[in-house]
Design an enzyme around this catalytic site. Structure first.
Site, PDB file in Angstrom:
ATOM      1  N   GLU A  47       0.853  -1.193   0.000  1.00 57.64           N
ATOM      2  CA  GLU A  47       0.000   0.000   0.000  1.00 57.64           C
ATOM      3  C   GLU A  47       0.886   1.239   0.000  1.00 57.64           C
ATOM      4  O   GLU A  47       1.618   1.494   0.962  1.00 57.64           O
ATOM      5  CB  GLU A  47      -0.908   0.026   1.238  1.00 57.64           C
ATOM      6  CG  GLU A  47      -1.807   1.262   1.269  1.00 57.64           C
ATOM      7  CD  GLU A  47      -2.602   1.391   2.562  1.00 57.64           C
ATOM      8  OE1 GLU A  47      -3.784   1.756   2.492  1.00 57.64           O
ATOM      9  OE2 GLU A  47      -2.030   1.121   3.632  1.00 57.64           O
ATOM     10  N   HIS A 143     -12.782   4.885   8.459  1.00 54.29           N
ATOM     11  CA  HIS A 143     -11.946   4.694   9.640  1.00 54.29           C
ATOM     12  C   HIS A 143     -12.456   5.566  10.784  1.00 54.29           C
ATOM     13  O   HIS A 143     -12.730   6.747  10.589  1.00 54.29           O
ATOM     14  CB  HIS A 143     -10.479   5.065   9.336  1.00 54.29           C
ATOM     15  CG  HIS A 143      -9.870   4.232   8.256  1.00 54.29           C
ATOM     16  ND1 HIS A 143     -10.232   4.350   6.935  1.00 54.29           N
ATOM     17  CD2 HIS A 143      -8.911   3.269   8.312  1.00 54.29           C
ATOM     18  CE1 HIS A 143      -9.533   3.491   6.216  1.00 54.29           C
ATOM     19  NE2 HIS A 143      -8.726   2.830   7.027  1.00 54.29           N
ATOM     20  N   LYS A 170     -14.157  -1.810   3.379  1.00 55.07           N
ATOM     21  CA  LYS A 170     -13.171  -1.763   4.467  1.00 55.07           C
ATOM     22  C   LYS A 170     -13.688  -0.882   5.606  1.00 55.07           C
ATOM     23  O   LYS A 170     -14.169   0.226   5.379  1.00 55.07           O
ATOM     24  CB  LYS A 170     -11.833  -1.206   3.976  1.00 55.07           C
ATOM     25  CG  LYS A 170     -10.770  -1.161   5.082  1.00 55.07           C
ATOM     26  CD  LYS A 170      -9.487  -0.491   4.615  1.00 55.07           C
ATOM     27  CE  LYS A 170      -8.470  -0.426   5.745  1.00 55.07           C
ATOM     28  NZ  LYS A 170      -7.307   0.430   5.415  1.00 55.07           N
ATOM     29  N   GLN A 236      -0.626  -2.324  14.476  1.00 54.64           N
ATOM     30  CA  GLN A 236      -0.093  -3.190  13.424  1.00 54.64           C
ATOM     31  C   GLN A 236       1.071  -4.021  13.948  1.00 54.64           C
ATOM     32  O   GLN A 236       1.965  -3.513  14.618  1.00 54.64           O
ATOM     33  CB  GLN A 236       0.370  -2.364  12.221  1.00 54.64           C
ATOM     34  CG  GLN A 236      -0.758  -1.884  11.345  1.00 54.64           C
ATOM     35  CD  GLN A 236      -0.257  -1.110  10.132  1.00 54.64           C
ATOM     36  OE1 GLN A 236       0.941  -0.927   9.953  1.00 54.64           O
ATOM     37  NE2 GLN A 236      -1.186  -0.654   9.318  1.00 54.64           N
TER      38      GLN A 236
END
Length: 254
Positions: A47, A143, A170, A236
């Site tokens: 990405e 988000h 998403k 992450q």
């Protein structure tokens, strides 16, 4: 009959989630160096977080990098993302400016996916259709870095984004407790059962949400994000650890 999305020999929406690694570098040289490193490491998805690019306001500067990426990326799926300040990104641009740089990406002949922030775009359905007509796939995203909505709101958001016609839905949210994480996983599973051929990416961010980044194969999230260098979102995992965990879990399914 299954109608799964397959790009560069990689199936999106079934089996072990693909690992996507963000490129968060700021200069042209650093971006290309990291992209080359990830491609040579056989990264499944890369990405490019273009909002981290120091010259993101220049479509020509973006075009130059994409032209260089044509000579680098062969096997990895390339996702092109401008993450707005409102959605946890590095910079703020107008919807019109984002629309313009999305077109640059769509014309590049190297980008596979463009991430469109569904609730930030001026006319998301029109933009999604336009980008698809130009030959790229679209991830429509939302988000929330403050909270996790109630389950019925999560359900509504996922369905609303799906109805846009985007290739992948998403949703990323921030948990306040473990019930929030469980609610996201439950709604992920519900969506996947109702729309088994429609790829979905969900994640619960931060330390509490770590389980959501590795449990996609069990609940229906088809891509997870790992940090190769600088993480693009809280929680992450380092990509090597993430790949090992996913491999172990996948073996248990088999």
């Amino acid at each position: 009959m299954e109608n799964l999305l397959c790009i560069k020999g990689k199936i999106i929406g079934k089996g072990k989630p693909l690992v996507c690694v963000p490129v968060m570098e700021s200069s042209k040289e650093e971006i290309l160096r990291e992209t080359r490193r990830l491609e040579e490491a056989h990264t499944e998805m890369i990405e490019w977080r273009v909002d981290a690019f120091e010259n993101v306001e220049s479509p020509n500067a973006i075009r130059e990098i994409l032209n260089e990426m044509k000579h680098i990326i062969k096997e990895s799926i390339l996702v092109y993302t401008f993450r707005s300040k409102n959605q946890g990104g590095c910079k703020a641009l107008s919807a019109a400016d984002i629309y313009d740089i999305h077109q640059v990406a769509a014309e590049s002949d190297v980008v596979d996916f463009i991430d469109v922030e569904y609730f930030e775009a001026k006319n998301p359905q029109k933009e999604i259709a336009m980008l698809q007509e130009m030959g790229v796939y679209v991830i429509a995203s939302h988000h929330d870095f403050e909270q996790t909505p109630d389950p019925e709101v999560i359900r509504m958001l996922l369905e609303q984004i799906r109805e846009s016609g985007a290739d992948v839905v998403k949703l990323a949210v921030m948990p306040q407790n473990m019930w929030d994480v469980l609610h996201l996983l439950e709604e992920t599973n519900r969506f996947h059962e109702n729309h088994p051929d429609h790829p979905l990416i969900t994640m619960s961010m931060g330390v509490k949400g770590g389980i959501s980044r590795v449990a996609g194969e069990f609940f229906g999230s088809c891509v997870t994000f790992g940090a190769g260098g600088q993480a693009s979102a809280p929680g992450q995992l380092p990509v090597k650890q993430l790949e090992e965990i996913l491999h172990i879990l996948h073996q248990s399914v088999d």
